[in-house]
Design an enzyme around this catalytic site. Structure first.
Site, PDB file in Angstrom:
ATOM      1  CG  ASN A 132     146.187  -7.920  21.190  1.00 54.71           C
ATOM      2  OD1 ASN A 132     145.321  -7.278  20.616  1.00 54.71           O
ATOM      3  ND2 ASN A 132     145.956  -8.620  22.292  1.00 54.71           N
ATOM      4  CG  HIS A 183     143.381 -17.332  21.391  1.00 51.31           C
ATOM      5  ND1 HIS A 183     142.048 -17.686  21.530  1.00 51.31           N
ATOM      6  CD2 HIS A 183     143.480 -16.077  21.901  1.00 51.31           C
ATOM      7  CE1 HIS A 183     141.371 -16.681  22.081  1.00 51.31           C
ATOM      8  NE2 HIS A 183     142.218 -15.694  22.325  1.00 51.31           N
TER       9      HIS A 183
END
Ligand SMILES: O=P(O)(O)O[C@H]1O[C@H](CO)[C@@H](O)[C@H](O)[C@H]1O
Ligand SMILES: O=P(O)(O)O[C@H]1O[C@H](CO)[C@@H](O)[C@H](O)[C@H]1O
Lengths: 354, 354
Positions: B77, B168
């Protein structure tokens, strides 16, 4: 090693009322936002709408006509989640601890703050807000005579599911202590037994000394962004001077002072993003009904404000995903939030514009 | 007296995983709704958008270029709430139990399910969904080698704060057990010690016998609206045949079966209001890292789905006000929700339209 900086380094903080931790990841504020925006229509609310069931003189869904009220007005919720006479669910018929149910009885009331639809608490006069506080206390007295819990709460703004712009709150009295009350009762009791002092009285003392999380203060009240706040601009409103069980115990001076502190806090909220700030708020005080006779000295009256906005009038914090499945997470420190709120002007932007 | 009817009479139900009660007030569904509506743009999502950082071959915020991936794709991330190397907050410096903090370290990853932006899990082929499950298990293996908790979760839809339509999920591994894990661990452990059986294995058995809350079932899996569901169409996905600690323990047959059950459940969700159903979902399995060596036999793998929609594609349930301050409340019974989901067609509305 690197020196710890709460604004840079994620860490957890403990909420002693709920016995839960919050993940503070202040560095996350830098990420870009491409998600849902709230609609920010400072929609022109009219003062009196003949279609609005909360306005004076109008007819509600059940055919009842509202009086021409001039300050507060209370009526039974026309679609109550709690009714006084629901029968008990059958007991133990399921014979399994995984399928447990129990009774729920109660009353749901709606309370209008003011006859006008186009006004909000921070824009009301002090004497008008005092009338709201007095009415809250009356309802706690009346419903609390038998019900063990009287939950006063306000949902404000479409973002918070509020379907009516008229300034109002709800009061749900229940035959049981709801989850949040059970947990808070347990925590305050354990602290009191260990320290012989009320958790929230001690906390108010400490925050008054530290000042870094204080948003608004007066001689009797403190509004702070709690050390363990989960919502970006969450605050708690606390009496700072003495042990107070319930709204009913407030002196006239404490009510006057509270009206003033509420108006100042809510003005700061509105000024932060120059929008009528959405939130859910509610009062927690000592349980009532059978608990009026004692055993609740560990309680200290307080109010929680849970506002969802994060970055602007249109970008909110979503408590989803990780928050629902694992743990609440916040994107700025409580100290940063308190500082921003302290730094906005004290005069309401609507009055300044005039 | 009146005979108790769960569809008519409010009552409370107990959640044995969280030790909390939910207020069920099914008669509330009759109230009118004038509040906020969600925007229901089945926006035409394009298969591949050069601006979308999740698509194959595109460049992300940090300058990295995605590979031309053909099934799943995992990356760090770019704005992680958890980083592996945050320093410890100073200990005890506050000298007060009301100001407690502790360290938080971890890793945040993003996992794409498919190279296309215009597809979702229920519309993917079974073999494609199996690849997602296999990758989940791999990540639990990899991150769980050291971290005690690996939270896989999916936020789907703008209503759930999801800022990217590309299919996702996220995987956040932490150096600590998050609140929800702590509570669930405590409850499952207490049950196991008392009954010498896993709470959720027993629960799956019971629900399979009763059937009234079952939405989708197969030889290995059960999707039910839990007896204690808080969100209107909340479900839990449970292995029904044997004790399974973690995703890593699933056999190839169980994964195939799971892929099928997930596709069927999510198709029902989408068909309910003929919209790509928003939700947050996540997996809970036995803790990892130091817990890999044992002491977690009370755990049973399961997934929670928390979808917000209540009445239609545009009217959601708001968990605000009373829910935040007092107790969760629902407007239809779990049995009614399960029945509605069972009754929608098994074929996805998008395929039928063709
Ligand atoms: O990381 P995202 O998807 O941008 O962000 C979303 O999911 C996160 C994890 O559940 C939440 O903390 C955020 O509030 C939410 O907007
Ligand atoms: O009664 P209202 O304002 O229509 O409804 C709102 O507040 C209630 C109490 O917090 C919630 O249960 C509802 O989900 C919300 O939409």
């Amino acid at each position: 090693g690197v020196k710890f900086d709460p604004k840079e380094h994620q860490h957890q903080r403990y909420n002693p009322l709920t016995d839960r931790w919050v993940l503070v990841s202040a560095h996350r504020m830098t990420r870009p936002w491409a998600g849902q925006k709230e609609s920010v229509s400072e929609q022109q609310v009219v003062r009196s709408d003949p279609q609005n069931p909360l306005c004076p003189g109008n007819t509600r869904a059940n055919g009842q006509v509202n009086p021409d009220y001039e300050s507060t007005f209370v009526f039974e919720n026309d679609f109550p989640a709690l009714q006084p006479d629901a029968p008990d669910p059958p007991q133990g018929s399921d014979g399994d601890s995984l399928f447990q149910s129990k009774a729920a009885r109660g009353k749901c009331q709606v309370m209008c703050f003011h006859p006008w639809s186009d006004i909000t608490l921070p824009l009301m006069r002090q004497d008008e807000v005092i009338k709201v506080i007095d009415k809250w206390a009356e309802l706690v007295e009346e419903l609390g005579a038998t019900y063990p819990w009287v939950q006063i709460f306000e949902n404000k703004g479409a973002t918070m599911g509020c379907s009516n712009p008229h300034p109002h709150c709800q009061v749900w009295a229940s035959s049981f202590l709801p989850n949040e009350a059970v947990v808070s009762d347990r925590s305050q009791k354990a602290y009191y037994q260990q320290h012989q002092q009320q958790l929230l009285l001690r906390y108010a003392e400490q925050e008054a000394n530290r000042q870094e999380r204080v948003v608004v203060q007066s001689s009797d009240w403190l509004a702070v962004v709690p050390y363990w706040a989960t919502w970006p601009y969450q605050t708690m409103l606390l009496p700072r001077r003495r042990h107070i069980l319930r709204l009913t115990d407030l002196t006239p001076e404490e009510r006057r002072d509270l009206a003033d502190v509420m108006r100042r806090l809510l003005t700061k909220y509105d000024n932060l993003f120059q929008v009528s700030f959405p939130y859910s708020m509610g009062w927690h005080g000592a349980p009532t009904g059978p608990h009026l006779s004692g055993g609740v000295d560990h309680w200290q009256l307080h109010a929680h404000y849970y506002p969802p906005l994060l970055r602007s009038a249109s970008v909110r914090k979503f408590m989803v995903g990780y928050e629902m499945l694992a743990q609440e997470q916040r994107d700025l420190t409580p100290e940063q939030a308190a500082e921003r709120l302290r730094n906005v002007p004290d005069e309401h932007y609507r009055n300044r514009k005039k």
